[in-house]
Design a protein around this motif. Structure first.
Motif, PDB file in Angstrom:
ATOM      1  N   GLN A  64       1.114  -0.841   0.276  1.00 25.95           N
ATOM      2  CA  GLN A  64      -0.567  -0.252   0.046  1.00 25.95           C
ATOM      3  C   GLN A  64       0.346   1.307  -0.579  1.00 25.95           C
ATOM      4  O   GLN A  64       2.290   1.373   0.719  1.00 25.95           O
ATOM      5  N   ARG A 102       0.111   5.800   1.043  1.00 21.83           N
ATOM      6  CA  ARG A 102      -0.163   6.067   0.844  1.00 21.83           C
ATOM      7  C   ARG A 102       0.519   7.385   1.203  1.00 21.83           C
ATOM      8  O   ARG A 102       1.567   7.559   1.723  1.00 21.83           O
ATOM      9  N   SER A 126      -0.655  11.743   2.762  1.00 22.09           N
ATOM     10  CA  SER A 126      -1.414  12.297   4.100  1.00 22.09           C
ATOM     11  C   SER A 126      -1.072  13.761   3.663  1.00 22.09           C
ATOM     12  O   SER A 126      -0.489  13.759   4.676  1.00 22.09           O
ATOM     13  N   ASN A 163      -5.837  11.085   4.322  1.00 19.00           N
ATOM     14  CA  ASN A 163      -5.430   9.839   3.750  1.00 19.00           C
ATOM     15  C   ASN A 163      -6.120   9.271   2.538  1.00 19.00           C
ATOM     16  O   ASN A 163      -6.531   9.636   2.351  1.00 19.00           O
ATOM     17  N   ARG A 205      -4.226   6.245  -0.171  1.00 18.61           N
ATOM     18  CA  ARG A 205      -3.991   4.826  -0.302  1.00 18.61           C
ATOM     19  C   ARG A 205      -4.552   4.420  -1.633  1.00 18.61           C
ATOM     20  O   ARG A 205      -6.302   3.814  -1.909  1.00 18.61           O
TER      21      ARG A 205
END
Length: 412
Positions: free
Chosen positions: A270, A272, A274, A283, A285
């Motif tokens: 993953q 991400r 943010s 956030n 993802r």
């Protein structure tokens, strides 16, 4: 198909108080991911662990460094009843049950210099009761009571209700920019997380609004190794490999997660992002997973593995309002479901006199593709209102509505 739900959550004060249930703070999975990204540093963690009213920061830090423990406990009781019609020719009727779940989490940083950026973590769970899933079996693409998912360990005899869900060690390097986890835990602690739709104990209860149901069908508490790299505060990348019991194979072809742990594991990753817009956290993802054992769907299609991709977003729009969304695709030859989506809102302090209450509203669609009957979309709608009775106890009425179970418009 309607289900009603009542959830009573008590957060027990042991060495420290986990008040996220009442105050709407991040769920445990979100806290764990942040701890990995930021680094597990004794002084930093101590500031939140031993806090007392009026206690200076130096004393809080000293408390953590002296004892090295972080303990959280919670109890969740629920009652859930539903009005059901016929699904795939079977009359379900009433499907109602109560239940309870207990969780105890202990983190420990040994007081030795070379482990000061590490932590041992164990999580024990006891649970009983299935709620409205008690009579449903495979009657839905996404089940109705995620709290009950962990009532029992598939690796233990059916009469066992207590088990050690997680036991792992995490260690950070380079000032928290790089972290490793090794031990027993679950995949969805690292991928498909969401600030407003991820913790069934304090947010949505139905599976379609907690995680991607296809990814969840592969999710297990199992031996795992994972790494997280965060070059800057707003960006992180996680990757993992976890043992699999092959849960989507015929029962006689499955194994335990503790045998041949390197044989056809599940892998996932993953990315991400943010960002903060003022004080408003977001956030964003994107993730991928691949369960590397042989899969086949109900139509007889075959694939040597089961894979999927997805995105999970959450954004604080105001200090009180947050929005979330998910979208995912899974391999058609491996699963009966290809597309999945969900979206919703989280609102805190709707009533001026109730600043700690929380309202959640969400909808989701789980798209089947097996013709001629199960190629429609199973729709879920859910709403809950979390009433904070005090700092440690909350009561949550919840309502779910499901249309087209297992993608069949002829089902009630």
């Amino acid at each position: 198909m309607w289900t009603g739900f009542m959830l009573l959550t008590a957060v027990l004060s042991l060495l420290s108080v986990d008040a996220r249930a009442a105050w709407g703070l991040p769920a445990e999975k979100e806290l764990r991911e942040r701890a990995i990204i930021e680094g597990v540093q004794a002084g930093e963690k101590g500031e939140g662990t031993c806090e007392k009213a009026g206690e200076p920061a130096e004393e809080k830090k000293y408390c953590w460094e002296k004892y090295g423990f972080e303990i959280h406990g919670s109890a969740v009781g629920f009652g859930q009843g539903g009005t059901f019609g016929s699904i795939e020719g079977e009359r379900i009727g009433d499907s109602s049950a109560g239940g309870i779940a207990f969780d105890l989490e202990i983190g420990y940083t040994p007081p030795v210099p070379f482990l000061e950026n590490g932590k041992f973590f164990i999580h024990a769970h006891a649970g009983e009761g299935k709620g409205s899933d008690v009579n449903m079996e495979d009657g839905l693409f996404a089940n109705l009571n995620t709290i009950a998912d962990n009532s029992g360990d598939l690796q233990l005899p059916k009469d066992k209700v207590f088990w050690l869900q997680e036991a792992y060690y995490e260690h950070s390097f380079c000032g928290g920019k790089l972290a490793f986890v090794v031990g027993k835990t679950e995949t969805v602690g690292f991928v498909d997380d969401n600030a407003f739709a991820n913790d069934a104990n304090v947010q949505f209860v139905g599976k379609a609004l907690v995680n991607n149901p296809v990814l969840d069908s592969e999710n297990e508490f199992a031996p795992l190794i994972a790494a997280t790299f965060s070059p800057v505060e707003s960006v992180s990348f996680s990757a993992l490999a976890v043992s699999s019991s092959r849960p989507n194979m015929e029962e006689d072809l499955q194994k335990t997660v503790y045998s041949r742990i390197f044989d056809e594991p599940m892998v996932a990753a993953q990315l991400r992002f943010s960002p903060k817009f003022g004080n408003l956290q977001g956030n964003y993802r994107v993730y991928f997973f691949d369960a590397m054992y042989d899969h086949s769907n109900s139509a007889g299609d075959f694939n040597k593995d089961g894979w999927g991709v997805g995105v999970s977003f959450d954004q604080q729009v105001t200090q009180c309002l947050g929005l979330f969304a998910r979208l995912a695709y899974s391999d058609r030859d491996a699963y009966d479901v290809d597309w999945f989506w969900s979206a919703g809102a989280n609102l805190k302090g709707l009533l001026p006199s109730r600043p700690d209450d929380e309202l959640g509203i969400g909808i989701a669609g789980v798209k089947g593709h097996i013709e001629p009957d199960n190629d429609g979309t199973e729709f879920h709608a859910e709403a809950y209102y979390r009433i904070a009775l005090n700092e440690h106890v909350a009561l949550t009425p919840d309502l779910q509505w499901v249309v087209n179970p297992v993608g069949n418009g002829d089902n009630d």
